[in-house]
Design a protein around this motif. Structure first.
Motif, PDB file in Angstrom:
ATOM      1  N   ILE A 220       0.870  -1.178   0.000  1.00 30.10           N
ATOM      2  CA  ILE A 220       0.000   0.000   0.000  1.00 30.10           C
ATOM      3  C   ILE A 220       0.906   1.227   0.000  1.00 30.10           C
ATOM      4  N   ARG A 221       0.846   2.011  -1.053  1.00 36.15           N
ATOM      5  CA  ARG A 221       1.751   3.152  -1.161  1.00 36.15           C
ATOM      6  C   ARG A 221       1.157   4.155  -2.156  1.00 36.15           C
ATOM      7  N   GLU A 222       0.227   4.936  -1.714  1.00 35.82           N
ATOM      8  CA  GLU A 222      -0.413   5.900  -2.614  1.00 35.82           C
ATOM      9  C   GLU A 222       0.537   7.046  -2.946  1.00 35.82           C
ATOM     10  N   ARG A 223       0.632   7.339  -4.228  1.00 40.06           N
ATOM     11  CA  ARG A 223       1.440   8.455  -4.701  1.00 40.06           C
ATOM     12  C   ARG A 223       0.681   9.204  -5.793  1.00 40.06           C
ATOM     13  N   VAL A 224       1.042  10.449  -5.981  1.00 43.71           N
ATOM     14  CA  VAL A 224       0.473  11.261  -7.059  1.00 43.71           C
ATOM     15  C   VAL A 224       1.429  11.221  -8.243  1.00 43.71           C
ATOM     16  N   TYR A 225       0.881  10.918  -9.410  1.00 40.60           N
ATOM     17  CA  TYR A 225       1.659  10.915 -10.647  1.00 40.60           C
ATOM     18  C   TYR A 225       1.097  11.997 -11.569  1.00 40.60           C
ATOM     19  N   ILE A 226       1.994  12.804 -12.095  1.00 39.94           N
ATOM     20  CA  ILE A 226       1.614  13.892 -12.995  1.00 39.94           C
ATOM     21  C   ILE A 226       2.274  13.613 -14.331  1.00 39.94           C
ATOM     22  N   LEU A 227       1.473  13.293 -15.332  1.00 41.79           N
ATOM     23  CA  LEU A 227       1.978  12.890 -16.639  1.00 41.79           C
ATOM     24  C   LEU A 227       1.569  13.926 -17.673  1.00 41.79           C
ATOM     25  N   GLY A 228       2.516  14.292 -18.528  1.00 46.89           N
ATOM     26  CA  GLY A 228       2.211  15.288 -19.549  1.00 46.89           C
ATOM     27  C   GLY A 228       2.834  14.963 -20.888  1.00 46.89           C
ATOM     28  N   ILE A 229       2.163  15.366 -21.968  1.00 49.07           N
ATOM     29  CA  ILE A 229       2.667  15.213 -23.333  1.00 49.07           C
ATOM     30  C   ILE A 229       2.493  16.535 -24.054  1.00 49.07           C
ATOM     31  N   LYS A 230       3.482  16.900 -24.855  1.00 39.42           N
ATOM     32  CA  LYS A 230       3.402  18.142 -25.618  1.00 39.42           C
ATOM     33  C   LYS A 230       2.167  18.125 -26.521  1.00 39.42           C
TER      34      LYS A 230
END
Length: 485
Positions: A220-230
């Protein structure tokens, strides 16, 4: 008929990873390769390809894309990017113990790991396609002051990332990771969203909050991921939407629930006796197991606090006065009431038990106990144990609690040594899906801390594979990369 060899066996001959060979098979680069019972089998007379493919920026290279690894830690991002075909142009990490470990396992095109990101001139960084950054979490973590972007030391490191993007318009993807709490305040997300939009990146509609346990990894390890593409790299549909949805990343393909016993599948064999718990810890676990069985309670719906039993206090009101009951919050009052009632009901068993193990003279953490297993676990050695300041806590063996940077490693029963022991650094690395060949440096304490600060490699593989496949150009060579369980 040709003889066949497995990807694992071939990897030893060619000196590359089994994952890379599996990728070659999936991309039809190895003639005659076929999948048999879920494993790639390759003809023994197969000639190794030269590996030259066209990368994102259109140059001939032995990599499909180039990436930079900011706040690199010990290389969680690096492992995921390399699996997907990337080559590291530059890495930056300020912690020297992490740098030592990183250098044991990886090389960058520069041949060294740079230090403080704030001191790096963005114009001195070679061209890259993907920016990876697990930027410091303290401004957002519950363990800190949660000042977010108002933190003038660590919070503003996000803007150092933006400065690098400003100097590198060729960057096509951003992959950022942070603690779950970053998403708790809408203003934090708004800052990130606004700054990346200014730089023509389309990102996820909302903070992407995921745990390894969402993908069958028993942690159990909640993390925030922020993904972006041009913007000019992705489909018209996504451009018109103006954001990326989880469905666009094909995440659900990899979702899998953890079940009872899954946590134990990551344990190693023939573990050194050095990882045994102390005699006192062992005695206290034995004591609480006896307590739970002796009281005949299979489900304890509240933490047991010996200090709230009121041993040798006949009058409950006298106990409340002694504890300062009237000044307590309501939740704590409920726990006091439950503990007192529990003690009075089971006094005939508890009083001799307290004397037998000298519990009233033990340190406070040994005087507290939490059973979070319901009826799914029969004995203590079937669960996962943590000895914390809040007491001895037992959980189901479905998954491990989150690895954290502080040293508080879980305890399990090792059938082979017939004893309780801490999980090893290698087992902690298994929880983070680090490659089996990964080398560590430093003390166990340092390694646990480094892994606790790292990212889960498999989660990144899944997310980045989906992100990279959003690119329309025909020179992306990761489309058929398979991510093993």
């Amino acid at each position: 008929m040709a003889d066949y060899i497995s990807a694992k066996e071939l990897s030893k001959i060619w000196g590359i990873t089994p994952a890379r060979i599996a990728t070659m098979c999936a991309n039809n680069q190895l003639e005659g390769a076929s999948k048999i019972k879920g494993r790639w089998m390759i003809p023994t007379d197969t000639v190794r390809p030269n590996g030259k493919t066209k990368n994102f920026i259109g140059e001939n290279s032995d990599a499909n894309f180039r990436f930079i690894d900011l706040f690199a830690g010990i290389g969680g991002f690096h492992q995921a990017m390399r699996f997907l075909g990337g080559k590291c142009v530059m890495a930056a990490e300020i912690n020297q113990a992490c740098v030592t470990t990183y250098n044991l396992n990886f090389k960058t095109l520069e041949g060294r790991v740079r230090g403080d990101v704030k001191k790096i001139d963005p114009t001195t960084i070679s061209e890259f396609d993907v920016l990876c950054a697990g930027f410091p979490c303290q401004p957002f973590s519950k363990a800190g002051l949660q000042q977010g972007f108002n933190d003038k030391t660590r919070g503003n490191l996000f803007y150092s990332i933006m400065d690098i993007l400003d100097a590198h318009n060729e960057c096509k993807f951003v992959v950022l990771e942070n603690v779950r709490n970053l998403a708790d305040k809408s203003e934090n997300w708004e800052v990130i969203r606004t700054e990346l939009l200014k730089r023509e990146f389309i990102i996820t509609k909302e903070p992407l909050i995921l745990s390894p346990s969402d993908f069958g990894i028993p942690q159990i390890r909640e993390r925030v991921y922020i993904l972006g593409i041009k913007k000019d790299e992705c489909s018209v549909e996504i451009q018109e939407k103006g954001y990326i949805e989880p469905e666009d990343l094909n995440i659900n393909t990899y979702r899998k629930k953890c079940k009872i016993g899954d946590a134990l599948t990551l344990l190693e064999e023939n573990v050194s006796d050095d990882y045994r718990i102390t005699a006192e810890q062992n005695l206290m676990i034995q004591a609480w197991d006896e307590f739970r069985i002796g009281t005949g309670i299979k489900i304890i719906g509240f933490p047991i606090w010996i200090s709230c039993f009121g041993v040798n206090i006949e009058n409950t009101e006298e106990l409340k006065t002694f504890l300062g009951y009237d000044e307590m919050p309501n939740w704590k009052k409920r726990f006091v009431d439950k503990n007192r009632a529990f003690y009075l009901t089971h006094k005939n068993f508890i009083d001799p038990w307290l004397d037998k193990y000298d519990m009233l003279n033990r340190i406070k953490l040994y005087q507290k106990f939490e059973w979070n297993c319901g009826e799914d676990v029969q004995y203590m050695h079937d669960g996962i144990i943590q000895i914390r300041q809040s007491g001895i806590r037992v959980k189901r063996n479905t998954y491990f609690p989150s690895l954290v940077a502080i040293v508080n490693t879980p305890i399990i029963w090792d059938n082979q040594m017939a004893a309780y022991r801490h999980i090893t650094p290698r087992e902690a690395a298994n929880l983070q899906n680090f490659d089996q060949r990964y080398k560590f440096s430093g003390t166990d304490k340092q390694i646990y801390r480094q892994l606790g600060n790292s990212v889960n490699v498999r989660v990144l593989k899944i997310l980045c594979k989906g992100l990279f496949e959003l690119r329309l150009k025909d020179d992306v060579h990761i489309k058929n990369t398979e991510i093993d369980d």
